[in-house]
Design a protein around this motif. Structure first.
Motif, PDB file in Angstrom:
ATOM      1  N   ALA A 180      43.237  28.933  34.028  1.00  0.00           N
ATOM      2  CA  ALA A 180      44.529  28.239  34.122  1.00  0.00           C
ATOM      3  C   ALA A 180      45.666  29.246  34.322  1.00  0.00           C
ATOM      4  CB  ALA A 180      44.762  27.407  32.864  1.00  0.00           C
ATOM      5  N   ALA A 181      45.592  30.363  33.595  1.00  0.00           N
ATOM      6  CA  ALA A 181      46.637  31.390  33.727  1.00  0.00           C
ATOM      7  C   ALA A 181      46.644  31.978  35.135  1.00  0.00           C
ATOM      8  CB  ALA A 181      46.420  32.485  32.688  1.00  0.00           C
ATOM      9  N   HIS A 182      45.445  32.222  35.674  1.00  0.00           N
ATOM     10  CA  HIS A 182      45.365  32.725  37.050  1.00  0.00           C
ATOM     11  C   HIS A 182      46.040  31.749  38.005  1.00  0.00           C
ATOM     12  CE1 HIS A 182      41.859  35.496  35.894  1.00  0.00           C
ATOM     13  NE2 HIS A 182      42.807  36.270  36.361  1.00  0.00           N
ATOM     14  N   LEU A 183      45.658  30.487  37.881  1.00  0.00           N
ATOM     15  CA  LEU A 183      46.172  29.497  38.831  1.00  0.00           C
ATOM     16  C   LEU A 183      47.689  29.324  38.677  1.00  0.00           C
ATOM     17  CD1 LEU A 183      43.270  26.881  38.651  1.00  0.00           C
ATOM     18  CD2 LEU A 183      43.651  28.688  40.345  1.00  0.00           C
ATOM     19  N   ALA A 184      48.157  29.357  37.431  1.00  0.00           N
ATOM     20  CA  ALA A 184      49.594  29.211  37.186  1.00  0.00           C
ATOM     21  C   ALA A 184      50.390  30.333  37.848  1.00  0.00           C
ATOM     22  CB  ALA A 184      49.856  29.202  35.684  1.00  0.00           C
ATOM     23  N   ASN A 185      49.699  31.483  38.043  1.00  0.00           N
ATOM     24  CA  ASN A 185      50.361  32.627  38.675  1.00  0.00           C
ATOM     25  C   ASN A 185      50.026  32.754  40.161  1.00  0.00           C
ATOM     26  OD1 ASN A 185      51.908  34.327  36.628  1.00  0.00           O
ATOM     27  ND2 ASN A 185      50.039  33.776  35.515  1.00  0.00           N
ATOM     28  N   GLY A 186      49.431  31.691  40.710  1.00  0.00           N
ATOM     29  CA  GLY A 186      49.110  31.728  42.143  1.00  0.00           C
ATOM     30  C   GLY A 186      47.976  32.672  42.500  1.00  0.00           C
ATOM     31  N   VAL A 187      47.113  32.991  41.519  1.00  0.00           N
ATOM     32  CA  VAL A 187      45.964  33.873  41.780  1.00  0.00           C
ATOM     33  C   VAL A 187      44.726  33.009  42.006  1.00  0.00           C
ATOM     34  CG1 VAL A 187      44.455  35.635  40.797  1.00  0.00           C
ATOM     35  CG2 VAL A 187      46.922  35.743  40.394  1.00  0.00           C
ATOM     36  N   ALA A 188      44.106  33.141  43.148  1.00  0.00           N
ATOM     37  CA  ALA A 188      42.903  32.357  43.448  1.00  0.00           C
ATOM     38  C   ALA A 188      41.745  32.802  42.559  1.00  0.00           C
ATOM     39  CB  ALA A 188      42.528  32.527  44.916  1.00  0.00           C
ATOM     40  N   VAL A 189      40.956  31.858  42.134  1.00  0.00           N
ATOM     41  CA  VAL A 189      39.753  32.160  41.322  1.00  0.00           C
ATOM     42  C   VAL A 189      38.553  31.739  42.160  1.00  0.00           C
ATOM     43  CG1 VAL A 189      38.508  31.639  39.201  1.00  0.00           C
ATOM     44  CG2 VAL A 189      41.003  31.813  39.163  1.00  0.00           C
ATOM     45  N   THR A 190      37.802  32.717  42.655  1.00  0.00           N
ATOM     46  CA  THR A 190      36.736  32.428  43.628  1.00  0.00           C
ATOM     47  C   THR A 190      35.392  33.003  43.193  1.00  0.00           C
ATOM     48  OG1 THR A 190      37.277  34.463  44.803  1.00  0.00           O
ATOM     49  CG2 THR A 190      38.345  32.429  45.580  1.00  0.00           C
ATOM     50  N   ARG A 191      35.334  33.591  42.002  1.00  0.00           N
ATOM     51  CA  ARG A 191      34.163  34.365  41.638  1.00  0.00           C
ATOM     52  C   ARG A 191      33.697  34.026  40.232  1.00  0.00           C
ATOM     53  NH1 ARG A 191      32.799  40.470  40.835  1.00  0.00           N
ATOM     54  NH2 ARG A 191      33.844  40.057  38.856  1.00  0.00           N
ATOM     55  N   ILE A 192      32.386  33.922  40.071  1.00  0.00           N
ATOM     56  CA  ILE A 192      31.801  33.843  38.727  1.00  0.00           C
ATOM     57  C   ILE A 192      31.021  35.136  38.496  1.00  0.00           C
ATOM     58  CG2 ILE A 192      30.130  32.651  37.248  1.00  0.00           C
ATOM     59  CD1 ILE A 192      30.802  30.075  38.837  1.00  0.00           C
ATOM     60  N   GLY A 193      31.302  35.807  37.401  1.00  0.00           N
ATOM     61  CA  GLY A 193      30.586  37.036  37.067  1.00  0.00           C
ATOM     62  C   GLY A 193      29.690  36.811  35.856  1.00  0.00           C
ATOM     63  N   VAL A 194      28.504  37.380  35.891  1.00  0.00           N
ATOM     64  CA  VAL A 194      27.568  37.249  34.764  1.00  0.00           C
ATOM     65  C   VAL A 194      27.155  38.636  34.303  1.00  0.00           C
ATOM     66  CG1 VAL A 194      25.366  36.330  33.962  1.00  0.00           C
ATOM     67  CG2 VAL A 194      26.694  35.067  35.674  1.00  0.00           C
ATOM     68  N   MET A 195      27.577  38.998  33.100  1.00  0.00           N
ATOM     69  CA  MET A 195      27.158  40.279  32.534  1.00  0.00           C
ATOM     70  C   MET A 195      25.793  40.127  31.855  1.00  0.00           C
ATOM     71  SD  MET A 195      30.487  42.289  31.132  1.00  0.00           S
ATOM     72  CE  MET A 195      31.129  41.078  29.999  1.00  0.00           C
ATOM     73  N   ALA A 196      25.133  41.259  31.652  1.00  0.00           N
ATOM     74  CA  ALA A 196      23.821  41.296  30.976  1.00  0.00           C
ATOM     75  C   ALA A 196      22.836  40.334  31.648  1.00  0.00           C
ATOM     76  CB  ALA A 196      23.966  40.972  29.493  1.00  0.00           C
ATOM     77  N   ALA A 197      22.883  40.277  32.968  1.00  0.00           N
ATOM     78  CA  ALA A 197      22.099  39.284  33.697  1.00  0.00           C
ATOM     79  C   ALA A 197      20.606  39.618  33.771  1.00  0.00           C
ATOM     80  CB  ALA A 197      22.670  39.111  35.113  1.00  0.00           C
ATOM     81  N   PHE A 198      20.221  40.814  33.338  1.00  0.00           N
ATOM     82  CA  PHE A 198      18.804  41.197  33.459  1.00  0.00           C
ATOM     83  C   PHE A 198      18.199  41.640  32.126  1.00  0.00           C
ATOM     84  CE2 PHE A 198      20.998  41.747  37.473  1.00  0.00           C
ATOM     85  CZ  PHE A 198      20.197  41.002  38.329  1.00  0.00           C
ATOM     86  N   GLY A 199      19.023  41.645  31.085  1.00  0.00           N
ATOM     87  CA  GLY A 199      18.524  42.068  29.781  1.00  0.00           C
ATOM     88  C   GLY A 199      19.679  42.576  28.954  1.00  0.00           C
ATOM     89  N   CYS A 200      19.445  42.699  27.671  1.00  0.00           N
ATOM     90  CA  CYS A 200      20.542  43.006  26.745  1.00  0.00           C
ATOM     91  C   CYS A 200      20.020  43.817  25.562  1.00  0.00           C
ATOM     92  CB  CYS A 200      21.135  41.688  26.245  1.00  0.00           C
ATOM     93  SG  CYS A 200      22.340  41.923  24.929  1.00  0.00           S
ATOM     94  N   ASN A 201      20.732  44.874  25.219  1.00  0.00           N
ATOM     95  CA  ASN A 201      20.335  45.700  24.077  1.00  0.00           C
ATOM     96  C   ASN A 201      20.310  44.929  22.769  1.00  0.00           C
ATOM     97  OD1 ASN A 201      20.267  47.751  25.890  1.00  0.00           O
ATOM     98  ND2 ASN A 201      21.931  48.948  24.985  1.00  0.00           N
ATOM     99  N   TYR A 202      21.103  43.852  22.679  1.00  0.00           N
ATOM    100  CA  TYR A 202      21.186  43.102  21.425  1.00  0.00           C
ATOM    101  C   TYR A 202      20.258  41.902  21.403  1.00  0.00           C
ATOM    102  CZ  TYR A 202      25.447  45.857  21.391  1.00  0.00           C
ATOM    103  OH  TYR A 202      26.337  46.893  21.470  1.00  0.00           O
ATOM    104  N   GLN A 203      19.842  41.452  22.575  1.00  0.00           N
ATOM    105  CA  GLN A 203      19.085  40.211  22.646  1.00  0.00           C
ATOM    106  C   GLN A 203      17.741  40.354  23.355  1.00  0.00           C
ATOM    107  OE1 GLN A 203      21.650  36.835  23.289  1.00  0.00           O
ATOM    108  NE2 GLN A 203      20.035  35.649  24.282  1.00  0.00           N
ATOM    109  N   GLY A 204      17.524  41.471  24.032  1.00  0.00           N
ATOM    110  CA  GLY A 204      16.259  41.677  24.731  1.00  0.00           C
ATOM    111  C   GLY A 204      16.299  41.124  26.143  1.00  0.00           C
ATOM    112  N   ASP A 205      15.150  40.648  26.615  1.00  0.00           N
ATOM    113  CA  ASP A 205      15.038  40.185  28.002  1.00  0.00           C
ATOM    114  C   ASP A 205      15.888  38.939  28.238  1.00  0.00           C
ATOM    115  OD1 ASP A 205      12.930  42.009  29.134  1.00  0.00           O
ATOM    116  OD2 ASP A 205      11.924  41.281  27.325  1.00  0.00           O
TER     117      ASP A 205
END
Lengths: 319, 319
Positions: free
Chosen positions: B133-158
Motif C-alpha cells: 500500500a505504501a509503495h502504491l501510495a507513492n506511485g511505485v509499481a509493485v511487480t515482483r514477488i521475492g522468496v527468501m530461503a527458497a531452497f533450504g534454511c539453517n533454522y528449518q532445514g530443507d
C-alpha cells in the motif's frame, strides 16, 4: 537422469597436490597427521606424495619420511606420483605400503609439453615408451592413459575434443607396442579451461571412440567452475574424480600463481550425497579434515564448505 | 540445449551486499568508485545501497552520500534495497537517479522469518500488505514477488518446491488484493542450500504453476555450488541472476560468519560467454573491478577468476 552413477569414487590428492605448492615448509608430522585423518573419513584412494627431485619440488624432500611415517588403514589405497625412473625406484621401495600403478602420461597441448617438460610431443612419446618399459621391467602394471590440458591451455588456448582423442590414440599406440591393456582414461583440466558443455563434448567423443574404458576427471577450480564441470560429468555417468580436501593445491602455470587448486573433495562429496549418490565418505569428518588442512598451511583455503558447515549439521539442529 | 537463453541479465549487487557485511568501515569514495567502475563494464543493473537503519547496518550509514556521489551512466539502472516505509522514503528522495520498484518479499521458511525478522509468516504477510500500500501510495509499481530461503534454511532445514509455491501464492493474494500485476518472481538461496536437482525441481514447479512469469535467481555460494546451480537454471532457460563482483557479501545467519557471499558476477559471465550466451559485459573489465573490490575491502574475496584471469587473456597471448 538414468545415467547417474550409484557411487562416485573420490580420489583424494590433497597431500600430494597441496604440499608440493605451499611456499612454506610443512612439517612431516603435519603431512602424516593429514593423511591419517583423511583415511578416517571413508576415502579409499589417497595420493600421499610426489617422488620428485627436491631441487625442483622442495615441498616433497620428505616424501620417504612421510610414507614411512603414516599408519596405513586396511582397505585404503595409498598412491604416489613420479615422473621418471628415479622417482619410480623411490616409490618401489614402498611397494608393500603403496598401491603402485603405471600411467602413460601425455598432454593434449604441445605448447604445455614444451613449457612444462621442455619436450616436444614426440620427445614425450619417446619418454613414455621408455617409462612404460621401466614399469613393466619392475612388475608394475600399466593400465591408464592420462591426458593433461585436455580442455584448454594457457600456452596454446582452446583444446578440441579431436586433439584429446588424437592424444589418447598416441597413448594406445604405446600401450599396444608394449603389450599392456589399458582400462582407464584420465582427463585433466590442468589449467582450469573446462566449462560444462566442453566437458560434455569431450566425454562424448572419448566415449564414442572407447566405450569400454573408465573415465576419471581431474578438475581444477581455477576459474570457479569445477563443481559445475563435475556435475555435468556426473550426469553423463562419470564416477571417478580426483579432488583435494579444502581445495588444496594451485596452478603454477603462466601467470596464475594466486589461482585456486583442485576441485574441493568436500564440495564434490556434498554434491553427490545431496543428489543421492553414495561416496562412502563421512562429510562432516571430511569438513573437519579440511579445517585441519587450513590450519596446517596457515592460510585460507578455497573451500567454501569448510567455512559454512554441512547441510546435515543444520538439519540436525533444525530437527 | 534448445532452452538455452540467448542473453543472460546479470544484476550486480556487489556494492549493496558487500558493503553491508564488511566489518571495517569502507570509505564512501571507495563505494562510489566501485559503482562507477561497474557501470563501465556493460552491466545494466547495479544495486548500489541499502536504506536501512545505521544502527542495524552501520556499513550503510552513508547510503545517501553514496547515491548522491556517483555519476550515473545513461542506460544503467541503479537500484537500492529497503525493508520498511522509512527506507522507502529515503529511496524516494532519489527517484530521479534510482530505478525504484516495489517487491512483495516473503520467506519460504517460517523459522527464518522468525529469526531474521522476528515475525511469524502471518505477521510478515500483514507487513507486506502495508508495504505494498505504501509503495502504491507513492506511485511505485509493485511487480515482483521475492522468496527468501527458497531452497533450504539453517533454522528449518530443507524447503520443498511445494512450500515455495505456497509462499508465492501468498504473494499473489497480496498482489490481487492491492490490484497490482506481478511480472517477476525472484527465488533466493539465502543460506546456500541449493543443489542443481533442487533448482531444477523448484523451477519446474513454479513454472508449471505460473508459466508466464519471469524468474530471477539470487544464489549464494555458501557451499561452493552456486555456479553449478546457475548452470542448471540456465539450461532451463532462466536468464536473470543477481550476482556480486568478486563474490562480495556473505551469510550472516546461524554460524556461517566465515561463509562466502553471492555467486561471483565474473564467474557467471565467464560461464555464459563460454556457452555462447551474451551478457553484454566486458569480462576483462569486470575482472579488473573484482580486483578493485578486493583492494577496497582489504582481504581476499572468494572469486577464483579474479586471481586466475580470463581465458580470453590467455587466448590472446597464445595466438
Amino acid at each position: 537422469m538414468s545415467d547417474l552413477p550409484k557411487h562416485v569414487h573420490v580420489q583424494e590428492e590433497g597431500p600430494r597436490e597441496g604440499f608440493q605448492i605451499e611456499p612454506g615448509p610443512i612439517a612431516t608430522a603435519d603431512k602424516i597427521r593429514l593423511i591419517e585423518a583423511l583415511a578416517e573419513t571413508g576415502l579409499k584412494h589417497i595420493q600421499v606424495c610426489s617422488f620428485v627431485s627436491p631441487k625442483i619440488v622442495p615441498g616433497w624432500a620428505d616424501a620417504e619420511a612421510t610414507v614411512e611415517g603414516f599408519k596405513a588403514r586396511p582397505g585404503v589405497h595409498y598412491t604416489a606420483l613420479w615422473f621418471n625412473e628415479a622417482g619410480l625406484n623411490r616409490a618401489l621401495a614402498f611397494r608393500d605400503k603403496l598401491t603402485i600403478g603405471g600411467s602413460i602420461s601425455l598432454t593434449a597441448s604441445e605448447g604445455f609439453t614444451k613449457k612444462n617438460l621442455n619436450r616436444t610431443h614426440a620427445d614425450n612419446l619417446a619418454a613414455m615408451r621408455k617409462q612404460t618399459a621401466a614399469h613393466l621391467a619392475n612388475g608394475v602394471a600399466v593400465t591408464r592413459i592420462g591426458v593433461m590440458a585436455a580442455f584448454g591451455c594457457n600456452y596454446q588456448g582452446d583444446i578440441s575434443p579431436a586433439q584429446v582423442v588424437k592424444t589418447i590414440e598416441d597413448g594406445f599406440a604405446i600401450a599396444e607396442e608394449a603389450g599392456v591393456t589399458i582400462t582407464d582414461l584420465s582427463l585433466a583440466d590442468t589449467m582450469g579451461w573446462a566449462i560444462p558443455p566442453r566437458i560434455e563434448r569431450t566425454i562424448a567423443e572419448v566415449r564414442s571412440r572407447w566405450p569400454d574404458k573408465r573415465i576419471t576427471l581431474h578438475l581444477h577450480d581455477t576459474r570457479g567452475l569445477a563443481v559445475a564441470n563435475a556435475h555435468a560429468a556426473i550426469k553423463l555417468g562419470v564416477d571417478r574424480f580426483d579432488a583435494t580436501v579444502g581445495g588444496l593445491g594451485g596452478c603454477p602455470f603462466a601467470g596464475q600463481k594466486g589461482a585456486a587448486g583442485n576441485i574441493c573433495s568436500e564440495e564434490l562429496v556434498l554434491l553427490c550425497e545431496e543428489m543421492g549418490i553414495e561416496t562412502g565418505v563421512d562429510l562432516d569428518k571430511l569438513i573437519e579434515v579440511g579445517r585441519m588442512a587450513e590450519a596446517i598451511v596457515g592460510h585460507q583455503l578455497p573451500s567454501e564448505l569448510i567455512h559454512a558447515g554441512s547441510l546435515d549439521a543444520f538439519r540436525r539442529q533444525a530437527a
